[in-house]
Scaffold this motif. Structure first.
Motif, short mmCIF file in Angstrom:
data_model
loop_
_atom_site.label_atom_id
_atom_site.label_comp_id
_atom_site.label_asym_id
_atom_site.label_seq_id
_atom_site.Cartn_x
_atom_site.Cartn_y
_atom_site.Cartn_z
N ALA A 132 0.87 -1.17 0.00
CA ALA A 132 0.00 0.00 0.00
C ALA A 132 0.91 1.22 0.00
O ALA A 132 1.91 1.25 0.71
CB ALA A 132 -0.90 0.01 1.23
N MET A 133 0.56 2.21 -0.82
CA MET A 133 1.42 3.38 -0.94
C MET A 133 0.66 4.64 -0.57
O MET A 133 -0.47 4.86 -1.01
CB MET A 133 1.92 3.50 -2.37
N PHE A 134 1.29 5.46 0.27
CA PHE A 134 0.79 6.78 0.61
C PHE A 134 1.77 7.79 -0.01
O PHE A 134 2.83 8.05 0.55
CB PHE A 134 0.69 6.95 2.13
N GLY A 135 1.40 8.28 -1.19
CA GLY A 135 2.25 9.19 -1.92
C GLY A 135 2.01 10.64 -1.55
O GLY A 135 1.31 10.95 -0.58
N GLY A 136 2.56 11.53 -2.36
CA GLY A 136 2.47 12.95 -2.06
C GLY A 136 1.04 13.45 -1.95
O GLY A 136 0.71 14.22 -1.04
N ALA A 137 0.17 13.02 -2.87
CA ALA A 137 -1.22 13.47 -2.84
C ALA A 137 -1.92 12.99 -1.57
O ALA A 137 -2.74 13.72 -0.98
CB ALA A 137 -1.96 12.98 -4.08
N ASP A 138 -1.61 11.78 -1.13
CA ASP A 138 -2.22 11.24 0.11
C ASP A 138 -1.73 12.03 1.31
O ASP A 138 -2.52 12.39 2.19
CB ASP A 138 -1.86 9.76 0.28
N MET A 139 -0.43 12.30 1.38
CA MET A 139 0.11 13.02 2.53
C MET A 139 -0.35 14.47 2.55
O MET A 139 -0.50 15.06 3.62
CB MET A 139 1.64 12.93 2.53
N ALA A 140 -0.62 15.04 1.37
CA ALA A 140 -1.11 16.42 1.31
C ALA A 140 -2.49 16.56 1.95
O ALA A 140 -2.87 17.64 2.40
CB ALA A 140 -1.16 16.89 -0.14
N ARG A 141 -3.23 15.45 2.00
CA ARG A 141 -4.57 15.47 2.61
C ARG A 141 -4.53 15.30 4.13
O ARG A 141 -5.57 15.41 4.79
CB ARG A 141 -5.45 14.40 1.98
N LEU A 142 -3.36 15.03 4.68
CA LEU A 142 -3.25 14.90 6.14
C LEU A 142 -3.09 16.30 6.74
O LEU A 142 -2.17 17.03 6.38
CB LEU A 142 -2.04 14.04 6.52
N PRO A 143 -3.96 16.67 7.68
CA PRO A 143 -3.77 17.98 8.32
C PRO A 143 -2.49 17.97 9.15
O PRO A 143 -1.95 16.91 9.48
CB PRO A 143 -5.00 18.12 9.21
N LEU A 144 -2.00 19.16 9.49
CA LEU A 144 -0.84 19.23 10.38
C LEU A 144 -1.17 18.50 11.68
O LEU A 144 -2.25 18.67 12.24
CB LEU A 144 -0.46 20.67 10.67
N PHE A 145 -0.23 17.68 12.12
CA PHE A 145 -0.48 16.85 13.30
C PHE A 145 -0.70 17.72 14.53
O PHE A 145 0.12 18.57 14.87
CB PHE A 145 0.70 15.92 13.53
N ASP A 146 -1.82 17.47 15.19
CA ASP A 146 -2.16 18.14 16.45
C ASP A 146 -2.30 17.05 17.51
O ASP A 146 -3.26 16.29 17.50
CB ASP A 146 -3.47 18.91 16.31
N PRO A 147 -1.34 16.95 18.44
CA PRO A 147 -1.41 15.87 19.43
C PRO A 147 -2.62 15.97 20.35
O PRO A 147 -3.01 14.98 20.97
CB PRO A 147 -0.10 16.03 20.22
N ARG A 148 -3.25 17.15 20.42
CA ARG A 148 -4.40 17.31 21.32
C ARG A 148 -5.74 17.11 20.61
O ARG A 148 -6.78 17.24 21.25
CB ARG A 148 -4.36 18.70 21.95
N ALA A 149 -5.73 16.82 19.33
CA ALA A 149 -6.99 16.69 18.59
C ALA A 149 -7.83 15.55 19.17
O ALA A 149 -7.33 14.46 19.44
CB ALA A 149 -6.70 16.43 17.12
N ALA A 150 -9.11 15.82 19.37
CA ALA A 150 -10.02 14.82 19.94
C ALA A 150 -10.46 13.80 18.90
O ALA A 150 -10.83 12.68 19.23
CB ALA A 150 -11.24 15.51 20.54
N THR A 151 -10.45 14.18 17.63
CA THR A 151 -10.83 13.27 16.54
C THR A 151 -9.80 13.34 15.44
O THR A 151 -9.00 14.28 15.37
CB THR A 151 -12.22 13.65 15.97
#
Length: 197
Positions: free
Chosen positions: A44-63
């Motif tokens: 399974a590959m997570f390429g540039g387009a997939d990673m672009a859809r990840l929001p900036l990591f927030d360790p406190r995010a509830a969801t």
């Protein structure tokens, strides 16, 4: 963590690429994943387009978003990883780092982070200097996440090596190095799975 039946072929997850289209990094990763697939692994590959859809990591995010959950679930199921990053200013790209930061979601899993997992590494850069420092950064991150970087890492100087849309590479030695990353990851999975918990 979801149990995978013994009859299921083990999974190798690839992470890498750049935002803005298919890159030499993503093409390098595809070659390494294909080599693992030839050894009988699912990929399974997570390429540039997939990673672009990840929001900036927030360790406190509830969801977490659906894209974040899909990425973390794939890594949880994986028996091995291959990480490919372009060398940006001498280190890994922001989108690759952001994806790896998201693995904090696995901190309380039975297998936290990348514990005891073989991890292949690829760095691409326009010149040799950034490939070396990017591989060193990736090795440090994988060690911090308790993974096992495989002995060989591929360094691709895109000033000298060209990729085509069909998956070809202008340098046969680079092609073999990328395939070696995939083969080493596949070779070490059985050793990792025999380790006591």
């Amino acid at each position: 963590m979801q149990h995978v039946a013994p009859t299921t072929r083990p999974l190798v997850v690839g992470i890498g690429g750049t935002i803005g289209g298919v890159s030499s990094t993503e093409r390098s990763l595809r070659i390494a994943l294909d080599a693992a697939a030839e050894q009988g692994f699912r990929t399974a590959m997570f390429g540039g387009a997939d990673m672009a859809r990840l929001p900036l990591f927030d360790p406190r995010a509830a969801t977490r978003t659906a894209e974040e959950r899909a990425f973390v679930d794939a890594v949880r199921e994986a028996s091995a990883l291959i990480i490919a990053s372009p060398g940006y200013h001498g280190s890994i790209s922001g989108v690759v780092k952001n994806a790896l930061d998201l693995l904090e979601e696995t901190a309380r899993d039975e297998r936290p982070y990348l514990a005891d997992m073989p991890v292949g590494l690829i760095a691409t850069a326009y010149g040799w200097q950034a490939t070396g420092s990017t591989i060193a950064a990736l090795r440090s991150i994988v060690h911090a996440l308790r993974g096992w970087p495989t002995p060989f890492a591929a360094a691709v100087n895109t000033q000298l090596t060209r990729f085509d849309d069909a998956g070809g590479v202008s340098d046969a030695a680079v092609l073999e190095q990328l395939r070696l990353v995939g083969r080493q990851v596949a070779r070490f999975v059985p050793l990792a799975e025999r380790m006591p918990g």
